[in-house]
Design an enzyme around this catalytic site. Structure first.
Site, PDB file in Angstrom:
ATOM      1  N   LYS A 123       0.826  -1.202   0.000  1.00 15.91           N
ATOM      2  CA  LYS A 123       0.000   0.000   0.000  1.00 15.91           C
ATOM      3  C   LYS A 123       0.863   1.257   0.000  1.00 15.91           C
ATOM      4  O   LYS A 123       0.543   2.246  -0.666  1.00 15.91           O
ATOM      5  CB  LYS A 123      -0.938  -0.004   1.203  1.00 15.91           C
ATOM      6  CG  LYS A 123      -2.059  -1.032   1.139  1.00 15.91           C
ATOM      7  CD  LYS A 123      -2.970  -0.891   2.332  1.00 15.91           C
ATOM      8  CE  LYS A 123      -4.184  -1.807   2.237  1.00 15.91           C
ATOM      9  NZ  LYS A 123      -3.825  -3.226   2.269  1.00 15.91           N
ATOM     10  N   GLU A 207      -3.147   6.779   7.864  1.00 13.88           N
ATOM     11  CA  GLU A 207      -3.904   7.741   7.072  1.00 13.88           C
ATOM     12  C   GLU A 207      -4.891   8.498   7.951  1.00 13.88           C
ATOM     13  O   GLU A 207      -5.313   8.008   9.000  1.00 13.88           O
ATOM     14  CB  GLU A 207      -4.691   7.033   5.966  1.00 13.88           C
ATOM     15  CG  GLU A 207      -3.837   6.414   4.895  1.00 13.88           C
ATOM     16  CD  GLU A 207      -4.670   5.722   3.840  1.00 13.88           C
ATOM     17  OE1 GLU A 207      -4.120   5.442   2.776  1.00 13.88           O
ATOM     18  OE2 GLU A 207      -5.868   5.443   4.100  1.00 13.88           O
ATOM     19  N   HIS A 242     -14.210  -3.108   8.938  1.00 17.74           N
ATOM     20  CA  HIS A 242     -13.521  -2.723   7.710  1.00 17.74           C
ATOM     21  C   HIS A 242     -13.579  -3.828   6.646  1.00 17.74           C
ATOM     22  O   HIS A 242     -12.805  -3.807   5.700  1.00 17.74           O
ATOM     23  CB  HIS A 242     -12.059  -2.344   7.996  1.00 17.74           C
ATOM     24  CG  HIS A 242     -11.917  -1.308   9.060  1.00 17.74           C
ATOM     25  ND1 HIS A 242     -12.345  -0.015   8.909  1.00 17.74           N
ATOM     26  CD2 HIS A 242     -11.417  -1.400  10.323  1.00 17.74           C
ATOM     27  CE1 HIS A 242     -12.107   0.669  10.023  1.00 17.74           C
ATOM     28  NE2 HIS A 242     -11.552  -0.153  10.895  1.00 17.74           N
ATOM     29  N   ARG A 298      -6.101  -8.678  -8.357  1.00 14.35           N
ATOM     30  CA  ARG A 298      -6.784  -9.972  -8.449  1.00 14.35           C
ATOM     31  C   ARG A 298      -8.253  -9.735  -8.746  1.00 14.35           C
ATOM     32  O   ARG A 298      -8.713  -8.592  -8.802  1.00 14.35           O
ATOM     33  CB  ARG A 298      -6.643 -10.732  -7.128  1.00 14.35           C
ATOM     34  CG  ARG A 298      -7.141  -9.912  -5.921  1.00 14.35           C
ATOM     35  CD  ARG A 298      -7.138 -10.714  -4.648  1.00 14.35           C
ATOM     36  NE  ARG A 298      -7.323  -9.902  -3.464  1.00 14.35           N
ATOM     37  CZ  ARG A 298      -8.479  -9.443  -3.001  1.00 14.35           C
ATOM     38  NH1 ARG A 298      -9.585  -9.694  -3.670  1.00 14.35           N
ATOM     39  NH2 ARG A 298      -8.542  -8.728  -1.899  1.00 14.35           N
TER      40      ARG A 298
END
Length: 670
Positions: A123, A207, A242, A298
């Site tokens: 990420k 973040e 999440h 994917r």
């Protein structure tokens, strides 16, 4: 791809399990390919094994010893003669080393090049790449330095609340929301442990946590000839822990201009890393802005909704692109018709913070025949949901001409869904589908938290209709058993043919049911056409029949309805009018069962592994303090102190396996 153009794939090995393995193999069979499955010891009798033309064992139940073993999978490919491997999603699907190993073995990896997986697999690296490309990013820290003090300073610079995310993973694992600096250290440690367990990499990024964001993702596809397209977007905003619960396509409220803008950005992101195959570029949107989150290299769990609105089989696209073909359609040729919604049916208990459940699926009826519905599943009745793998039972997809029709069809499909043997989120999904805010498309990632009171109401007492159906089932079951027990020499004996018969007295039997702590006494008076039941709300005339599978056609005070009652030991599950209700039949012929005795004890919430003990014997603890951390299904569950007290005894050590309900420690009053 590492397969030269125009060289067809003949045999496809699916390096995965569950519904995705079944789904990929069915498309492959439709294309005339021979299919090969791999399986762990726990999956020897799994549905994906039964569907495959051939199947090879690859190791013990834990994924790290089977589905994550590259050498074992390649050996299965060699033995079977497979010339291509489809990784599904999860496990090795985004593992660059696996893609490279396939290439070295001369086997087509049905996925992107290893270089693209590496570029987008981290990420942090992906965000740096997107920042260079000018794609907007959420404020955060994506650096390589993982010093705890530095991460804490970066969190303070960004401003709380912040989101800690595993750099190498997804699916909500290794992800923690931190509201204040005081909670940062513990949350960071937990996120790193989860990330290490799930992905073998404990690096994280930080973040800014947006308060009312929508999760929008764009399906992209690219071929080895330099062409790329997007197949529109999906809204995946409704999540718990999440992890996605509901996904739909197209995203409600999306304008054609915004759709094109996000689609172009997603295709450019894919082209920036030389992408080939199916991928998903995920954005977080709030107000007029949208920000790049990550790219999943994917096929996604929610790909069926994209297939529904475009009429395309994305697995077939993957295989054809892997063979070196050009994309089947250009951007302007991809249709967009109607609306589709997918929900994930999980073995979990929403009333216990969505705690995953394990156990045997004693009864399973999925809505394959519901109008406009599609069901993707990897399990059958009698299968076991294991502690070793994701607890998803099925994906239920409903499509319609517009969103309203898709919602209506979804509600119908969920009403037709029946699971007995372990708790599921079916009622929770049905509550979402019928909620006015969902109908109004008032969506963001806090949807569940905001409407929790509506979506997770406290259990209500069962009504008289449910009790009547349970009583009818028991009476018919006992009558059937009596008939089977009649002496063949005297088939007309009243003792076998007239249950409840009394000489010169009212013919009745007394039944007792338990609805949690509530006891319900029912007196059933036998009548020529049925019964009169004395119920808590008064007498009710009940007629009807129940077959051996528990299907009931009944009349309750003249009202005709269909239902099903499934018995599991003393527990009766009643499915009626789209609802699901449970009662216990208190059989006077059976000895009373001892109470579990778990009240007030500190027990394991589910089977798992002890990964941390935060206290020692003799230590004084305050209410709410973390005591023991249990890991199950790659998620951590913290057992906290219910009151102030002193740790009298620890029953397990780090690394021990525990069963659900096992007493972890003894807490005494100070």
């Amino acid at each position: 791809m590492n397969r030269p153009a125009n060289r067809p794939i003949r045999t496809l090995l699916v390096a995965n399990r569950g519904e995705i393995a079944v789904r990929v193999m069915r498309t492959a069979k439709n294309m005339g390919l021979r299919t090969v499955a791999v399986y762990s010891q726990a999956d020897a009798n799994a549905l994906h094994v039964a569907v495959a033309d051939e199947a090879y064992p690859i190791g013990p139940a834990p994924a790290r010893e089977s589905y994550l073993k590259i050498d074992a999978i390649l050996e299965a490919a060699r033995r079977s003669g497979a010339d291509a491997i489809h990784p599904g999603y999860g496990f090795l699907s985004e593992n660059a080393d696996f893609a490279e190993a396939c290439e070295k073995a001369g086997i087509v990896f049905v996925g992107p090049p290893a270089s693209a997986i590496r570029a987008m697999g981290s990420k942090s690296a992906a965000k740096a790449l997107m920042e260079t490309a000018g794609v907007p990013l959420v404020p955060g820290y994506h650096g390589a330095d993982q010093d705890e003090a530095l991460l804490a300073r970066e969190a303070a610079r960004i401003g709380y609340p912040v989101l800690i995310k595993a750099s190498a993973g997804g699916g909500g694992k290794g992800m923690k929301v931190v509201e204040a600096a005081a909670a940062f250290t513990e949350a960071l440690a937990s996120a790193k442990r989860e990330a290490k367990s799930a992905f073998g990499d404990d690096r994280v990024l930080i973040e800014k946590y947006l308060t009312r964001p929508r999760h929008i993702e764009v399906q992209v596809f690219a071929d080895s000839h330099g062409e790329g397209v997007y197949l529109y977007e999906r809204d995946c905003s409704i999540q718990r822990r999440h992890q996605k619960v509901v996904e739909e396509a197209p995203a409600p409220g999306m304008t054609a201009e915004r759709r094109a803008e996000m689609g172009r950005a997603a295709v450019e992101a894919a082209k920036a890393v030389g992408y080939v195959g199916a991928g998903t570029v995920e954005f977080i949107a709030e107000g007029d802005g949208f920000y790049f989150m990550e790219m999943n290299t994917r096929l996604q769990v929610e790909h069926p909704v994209t297939e529904a609105i475009t009429g395309q089989d994305l697995v077939e696209w993957q295989i054809r692109v892997a063979e070196g073909e050009k994309l089947p359609l250009s951007q302007g040729e991809i249709p967009l018709r109607g609306h589709a919604i997918e929900v994930r049916l999980y073995a979990e208990d929403p009333q216990k913070d969505f705690l995953p459940q394990v156990g045997r699926l004693e009864h399973l009826a999925l809505p394959f025949a519901a109008p406009g519905a599609r069901v993707d599943t990897g399990v059958r009745a009698g299968d076991t949901v294991s502690v070793h793998y994701d607890p998803m039972i099925a994906k239920i997809i409903a499509a319609g001409a517009d969103r309203a029709e898709a919602i209506a069809r979804l509600e119908t499909a969920l009403a037709m869904t029946e699971v007995v043997g372990l708790s599921t989120n079916r009622a929770f999904l049905k509550a979402i589908a019928s909620h006015p805010a969902f109908a109004a498309a008032d969506l963001d990632t806090s949807f569940i938290a905001r409407h929790q009171a509506d979506l997770l109401p406290p259990p209500a007492p069962v009504d008289d209709a449910v009790v009547a159906l349970a009583a009818l089932f028991v009476l018919k079951e006992e009558a059937r058993q009596s008939a089977e027990a009649v002496d063949g020499a005297d088939p007309f004996s009243p003792w076998g043919r007239a249950p409840g018969w009394r000489l010169n007295r009212d013919a009745h039997v007394d039944l007792t049911f338990a609805d949690r702590e509530r006891r319900i006494a029912v007196r059933a008076h036998f009548r020529p056409a049925g019964f009169v039941l004395d119920l808590p709300g008064g007498p009710m005339t009940v007629e009807g029949e129940a077959n051996g599978e528990g299907a009931i056609r009944a009349r309750l005070d003249g009202v005709a309805l269909s239902a099903r009652v499934v018995r599991s030991g003393a527990h009766l599950t009643v499915f009626v009018r789209g609802g699901e209700y449970g009662v216990e039949f208190v059989d006077p012929r059976l000895a009373s069962q001892a109470a579990t005795g778990t009240a007030g004890r500190l027990v394991a919430p589910m089977p798992g592994t002890i990964i941390r003990i935060a206290v020692s014997e003799g230590e004084e603890v305050a209410k709410g303090a973390a005591l023991v951390v249990v890991e199950a299904m790659k998620m951590e569950h913290t057992v906290a102190a219910p009151r102030d007290g002193r740790v009298k005894a620890l029953k397990f050590a780090v690394g021990d396996l525990v069963d659900e309900g096992a007493e972890l420690l003894v807490l005494e009053d100070m």
